[in-house]
Scaffold this motif. Structure first.
Motif, PDB file in Angstrom:
ATOM      1  N   ILE A  83      10.425 -12.913   7.852  1.00 52.41           N
ATOM      2  CA  ILE A  83      10.163 -11.900   8.872  1.00 52.41           C
ATOM      3  C   ILE A  83       9.849 -12.551  10.216  1.00 52.41           C
ATOM      4  CG2 ILE A  83       8.671  -9.990   9.558  1.00 52.41           C
ATOM      5  CD1 ILE A  83      10.198  -9.194   7.155  1.00 52.41           C
ATOM      6  N   ASP A  84      10.565 -12.123  11.253  1.00 51.08           N
ATOM      7  CA  ASP A  84      10.180 -12.457  12.624  1.00 51.08           C
ATOM      8  C   ASP A  84       9.082 -11.471  13.003  1.00 51.08           C
ATOM      9  OD1 ASP A  84       9.878 -12.852  15.330  1.00 51.08           O
ATOM     10  OD2 ASP A  84      11.845 -12.033  15.880  1.00 51.08           O
ATOM     11  N   ALA A  85       7.830 -11.878  12.821  1.00 49.31           N
ATOM     12  CA  ALA A  85       6.709 -10.958  13.010  1.00 49.31           C
ATOM     13  C   ALA A  85       6.450 -10.629  14.479  1.00 49.31           C
ATOM     14  CB  ALA A  85       5.440 -11.542  12.384  1.00 49.31           C
ATOM     15  N   MET A  86       7.033 -11.406  15.392  1.00 49.65           N
ATOM     16  CA  MET A  86       6.751 -11.218  16.810  1.00 49.65           C
ATOM     17  C   MET A  86       7.865 -10.463  17.530  1.00 49.65           C
ATOM     18  SD  MET A  86       3.955 -12.754  16.446  1.00 49.65           S
ATOM     19  CE  MET A  86       3.302 -12.688  18.117  1.00 49.65           C
ATOM     20  N   GLY A  87       8.925 -10.099  16.827  1.00 48.10           N
ATOM     21  CA  GLY A  87      10.066  -9.446  17.465  1.00 48.10           C
ATOM     22  C   GLY A  87       9.962  -7.931  17.438  1.00 48.10           C
ATOM     23  N   GLY A  88      10.299  -7.283  18.558  1.00 47.10           N
ATOM     24  CA  GLY A  88      10.297  -5.830  18.618  1.00 47.10           C
ATOM     25  C   GLY A  88       9.306  -5.284  19.621  1.00 47.10           C
ATOM     26  N   ASP A  89       9.497  -4.031  19.992  1.00 52.53           N
ATOM     27  CA  ASP A  89       8.666  -3.396  21.023  1.00 52.53           C
ATOM     28  C   ASP A  89       7.203  -3.284  20.606  1.00 52.53           C
ATOM     29  OD1 ASP A  89      11.096  -3.118  22.244  1.00 52.53           O
ATOM     30  OD2 ASP A  89      11.268  -0.956  21.895  1.00 52.53           O
ATOM     31  N   ASN A  90       6.973  -3.094  19.308  1.00 51.78           N
ATOM     32  CA  ASN A  90       5.609  -2.834  18.838  1.00 51.78           C
ATOM     33  C   ASN A  90       5.116  -3.898  17.861  1.00 51.78           C
ATOM     34  OD1 ASN A  90       5.475  -0.164  20.198  1.00 51.78           O
ATOM     35  ND2 ASN A  90       7.072   0.376  18.724  1.00 51.78           N
ATOM     36  N   ALA A  91       5.699  -5.086  17.983  1.00 52.04           N
ATOM     37  CA  ALA A  91       5.291  -6.188  17.100  1.00 52.04           C
ATOM     38  C   ALA A  91       3.984  -6.804  17.616  1.00 52.04           C
ATOM     39  CB  ALA A  91       6.394  -7.241  17.066  1.00 52.04           C
ATOM     40  N   PRO A  92       3.206  -7.406  16.704  1.00 58.17           N
ATOM     41  CA  PRO A  92       3.468  -7.527  15.261  1.00 58.17           C
ATOM     42  C   PRO A  92       2.863  -6.409  14.410  1.00 58.17           C
ATOM     43  CG  PRO A  92       1.656  -8.945  15.847  1.00 58.17           C
ATOM     44  CD  PRO A  92       2.082  -8.289  17.132  1.00 58.17           C
ATOM     45  N   LYS A  93       2.103  -5.497  15.009  1.00 59.01           N
ATOM     46  CA  LYS A  93       1.380  -4.487  14.240  1.00 59.01           C
ATOM     47  C   LYS A  93       2.324  -3.652  13.372  1.00 59.01           C
ATOM     48  CE  LYS A  93      -2.144  -0.856  14.762  1.00 59.01           C
ATOM     49  NZ  LYS A  93      -1.480   0.180  13.960  1.00 59.01           N
ATOM     50  N   VAL A  94       3.364  -3.109  13.993  1.00 56.30           N
ATOM     51  CA  VAL A  94       4.292  -2.254  13.255  1.00 56.30           C
ATOM     52  C   VAL A  94       5.040  -3.055  12.190  1.00 56.30           C
ATOM     53  CG1 VAL A  94       6.510  -1.084  13.503  1.00 56.30           C
ATOM     54  CG2 VAL A  94       4.598  -0.411  14.947  1.00 56.30           C
ATOM     55  N   VAL A  95       5.346  -4.300  12.499  1.00 58.44           N
ATOM     56  CA  VAL A  95       6.050  -5.150  11.540  1.00 58.44           C
ATOM     57  C   VAL A  95       5.213  -5.340  10.274  1.00 58.44           C
ATOM     58  CG1 VAL A  95       6.938  -7.481  11.127  1.00 58.44           C
ATOM     59  CG2 VAL A  95       7.359  -6.353  13.322  1.00 58.44           C
ATOM     60  N   ILE A  96       3.940  -5.645  10.447  1.00 61.37           N
ATOM     61  CA  ILE A  96       3.060  -5.861   9.291  1.00 61.37           C
ATOM     62  C   ILE A  96       2.866  -4.555   8.518  1.00 61.37           C
ATOM     63  CG2 ILE A  96       0.798  -6.663   8.535  1.00 61.37           C
ATOM     64  CD1 ILE A  96       2.654  -8.796   9.832  1.00 61.37           C
ATOM     65  N   GLU A  97       2.729  -3.448   9.225  1.00 64.03           N
ATOM     66  CA  GLU A  97       2.591  -2.155   8.544  1.00 64.03           C
ATOM     67  C   GLU A  97       3.851  -1.835   7.736  1.00 64.03           C
ATOM     68  OE1 GLU A  97       1.741   0.567  11.670  1.00 64.03           O
ATOM     69  OE2 GLU A  97      -0.389   0.028  11.802  1.00 64.03           O
ATOM     70  N   GLY A  98       5.009  -2.145   8.307  1.00 62.07           N
ATOM     71  CA  GLY A  98       6.256  -1.929   7.575  1.00 62.07           C
ATOM     72  C   GLY A  98       6.353  -2.792   6.332  1.00 62.07           C
ATOM     73  N   MET A  99       5.885  -4.036   6.426  1.00 66.29           N
ATOM     74  CA  MET A  99       5.858  -4.920   5.260  1.00 66.29           C
ATOM     75  C   MET A  99       4.983  -4.320   4.163  1.00 66.29           C
ATOM     76  SD  MET A  99       5.518  -8.481   7.413  1.00 66.29           S
ATOM     77  CE  MET A  99       4.797  -9.404   6.050  1.00 66.29           C
ATOM     78  N   SER A 100       3.849  -3.768   4.557  1.00 69.00           N
ATOM     79  CA  SER A 100       2.944  -3.168   3.575  1.00 69.00           C
ATOM     80  C   SER A 100       3.584  -1.964   2.887  1.00 69.00           C
ATOM     81  CB  SER A 100       1.641  -2.758   4.268  1.00 69.00           C
ATOM     82  OG  SER A 100       0.769  -2.109   3.353  1.00 69.00           O
TER      83      SER A 100
END
Length: 348
Positions: free
Chosen positions: A9-26
């Motif tokens: 996972i590129d945890a730092m990529g995207g408009d709302n990263a990394p919060k949304v990325v980690i939530e999506g992983m969960s």
């Protein structure tokens, strides 16, 4: 590599990263509890976010890097400076067989450039293509290319058709997908020479695991007349953005209509369930997860503005492809169509 699916996972990529990325992983791990993640990015930021989700405990390995690919970086800049970025390292993990798939919601052009440079194209593929699911009246179809290749010859279009059909068999579970070439009309004489050449080849190759439906027009995309819509990246990207804009237009017009007066607000109460179903079907987060097909590894492009549900959808797509070994499936298809590529290349 572990039998369990490992996602880089590129945890730092995207408009709302990394919060949304980690939530999506969960969210994804709730559905796929055996999935493990390699999260690339700033450990000081990612670590506390991961700790907020108990189901991610012992399932996420954080690989620290302070380098990121910004939304403004050109592909050439990403190639020069992005190899050690969170995006570049996630793709490298696939190359090194430490992960089955890499996912990023970051800069599309940079991701494509890095993926092609690091993973290289598969034998028999000249150009990778970006494919993505789209909502239709029948449920869901896919379209490619969506912007990776502005101009394509007949050879490229035939390869796109083969890869798109393999993707649909893997992700959507259709044993013999229908495939159509996007054109300005359905008649055999319509369209550019490359499109007509591609159609002739697809008609002749009956051994392919697809059902060629001929030419389709733009209105067939939303109707879901075929499972796979094939076109060049210039046309495909315009069609995709037009569809997204139309969906937002319809949503806004409905909102205005149902809030324009007291009587329409009352009417909304009766229509609420149906409208919620429509909104869910049209929500791009429920169809998120474009894929760069034709590389020696799986790379998924999440929409930059995706919410947690959207990012989880992208992870789900990645897991389906990995479990069903999409790369092997495409390779086997291409092995059967060597003569197709040579024939098309000679004519182009």
């Amino acid at each position: 590599m572990s039998k369990n699916i490992i996602i880089a996972i590129d945890a730092m990529g995207g408009d709302n990263a990394p919060k949304v990325v980690i939530e999506g992983m969960s969210q994804a791990r709730t559905l796929y509890p055996d999935t493990r993640f390699l999260a690339f990015g700033d450990e000081a930021i990612i670590g506390p976010l991961v700790a907020q989700h108990s189901n991610l405990e012992n399932s996420v390995e954080i690989i620290h890097t302070s380098e990121i690919v910004s939304a403004d970086d050109k592909p050439s800049q990403a190639l020069r400076r992005g190899r050690q970025s969170s995006m570049g390292l996630a793709i490298q993990a696939v190359k090194d067989k430490k992960a089955h798939v890499a996912i990023s919601a970051g800069n599309t052009g940079a991701q494509m450039a890095l993926a092609k440079f690091i993973l290289r194209t598969m034998p028999g593929i000249e150009r990778p293509a970006l494919i993505s699911p789209m909502p239709t009246l029948r449920g869901e179809s896919v379209m490619l290319d969506l912007g990776a290749n502005i101009e394509c010859d007949a050879h490229n279009l035939v390869q796109f058709a083969i890869m798109g059909a393999a993707y649909v068999r893997t992700v959507l579970g259709l044993s013999r997908p229908t495939v159509g070439l996007l054109n300005v009309g359905v008649e055999d004489l319509k369209g550019k020479e490359n499109i007509r050449q591609a159609a002739e080849i697809l008609k002749a190759e009956e051994h392919l695991h697809l059902e060629f439906s001929g030419f389709v027009e733009g209105n067939a995309i939303g109707a879901g007349d075929v499972d796979v819509v094939v076109t060049d990246g210039f046309t495909g990207n315009i069609a995709l953005k037009t569809a997204e804009g139309t969906a937002r237009l319809v949503s806004e017009l409905l909102t205005r209509a149902f809030t324009s007066s007291t009587s329409t607000k009352i009417g909304y109460l009766f229509a609420k369930r149906g409208l919620q179903s429509l909104r869910s079907h049209m929500d791009p987060n429920n169809h998120n997860g474009g894929v760069f097909l034709g590389l020696n590894g799986l790379v998924v492009k999440s929409h930059g503005g995706a919410n947690a549900n959207g990012f989880a959808t992208a992870i789900s797509t990645a897991i389906d492809m990995a479990k069903n070994d999409l790369i092997r499936l495409i390779s086997e298809e291409l092995a059967q169509t060597t003569e197709v590529g040579q024939e098309c290349g000679d004519d182009s």
